[in-house]
Scaffold this motif. Structure first.
Motif, mmCIF file in Angstrom:
data_model
loop_
_atom_site.group_PDB
_atom_site.id
_atom_site.type_symbol
_atom_site.label_atom_id
_atom_site.label_comp_id
_atom_site.label_asym_id
_atom_site.label_seq_id
_atom_site.Cartn_x
_atom_site.Cartn_y
_atom_site.Cartn_z
ATOM 1 N N ARG A 49 0.831 -1.207 0.000
ATOM 2 C CA ARG A 49 0.000 0.000 0.000
ATOM 3 C C ARG A 49 0.872 1.267 0.000
ATOM 4 O O ARG A 49 0.539 2.250 -0.643
ATOM 5 C CB ARG A 49 -0.936 0.004 1.212
ATOM 6 N N LYS B 251 2.192 1.756 -3.514
ATOM 7 C CA LYS B 251 1.150 2.297 -4.384
ATOM 8 C C LYS B 251 0.930 3.782 -4.121
ATOM 9 O O LYS B 251 0.696 4.558 -5.044
ATOM 10 C CB LYS B 251 -0.167 1.532 -4.201
ATOM 11 N N GLY C 214 -4.179 1.033 6.266
ATOM 12 C CA GLY C 214 -3.624 0.906 4.925
ATOM 13 C C GLY C 214 -4.031 2.004 3.969
ATOM 14 O O GLY C 214 -3.846 1.878 2.768
ATOM 15 N N GLU C 215 -4.586 3.105 4.474
ATOM 16 C CA GLU C 215 -5.051 4.196 3.627
ATOM 17 C C GLU C 215 -4.050 5.352 3.641
ATOM 18 O O GLU C 215 -3.578 5.761 4.691
ATOM 19 C CB GLU C 215 -6.411 4.704 4.103
#
Length: 103
Positions: free
Chosen positions: A64, A67, A83-84
């Motif tokens: 994550r 990304k 995970g944000e």
């Protein structure tokens, strides 16, 4: 694409997944989740019950983060938890430039 810091995080995650989670998430819920996955389930139970889930969670966090670096640029994101990642200061995501014109 993985850079040097991502490779180092992967090596740390292989050796001790909670440390990699701490490097990415800081002292947050993700760190607690990883400690519980790695230590609690990995105590006297089978190898697969504790070792593998902690690693999967650490590798998921690394994925994550990678990304977010692709989408927002290096250091252009902030970790929210779970995970944000979001862009710093509400800036729009950086479009990938594959060496054409830079626009």
């Amino acid at each position: 694409m993985a850079n040097g810091s991502d490779i180092l995080l992967i090596i740390v995650a292989i050796l001790f997944p909670p440390a990699a989670a701490a490097f990415i998430a800081g002292c947050s819920c993700d760190l607690l989740i990883n400690i519980l996955l790695h230590e609690y389930f990995g105590g006297d139970l089978s190898f697969l019950l504790g070792y593998i889930p902690g690693h999967i969670h650490a590798f998921w966090l690394i994925y994550r983060k990678m990304k977010a670096e692709e989408q927002y640029g290096y250091g252009g994101y902030q970790y929210l938890g779970n995970g944000e990642f979001v862009a710093n200061g509400g800036l729009p995501p950086v479009a990938p430039n594959y060496g054409s014109t830079g626009r």
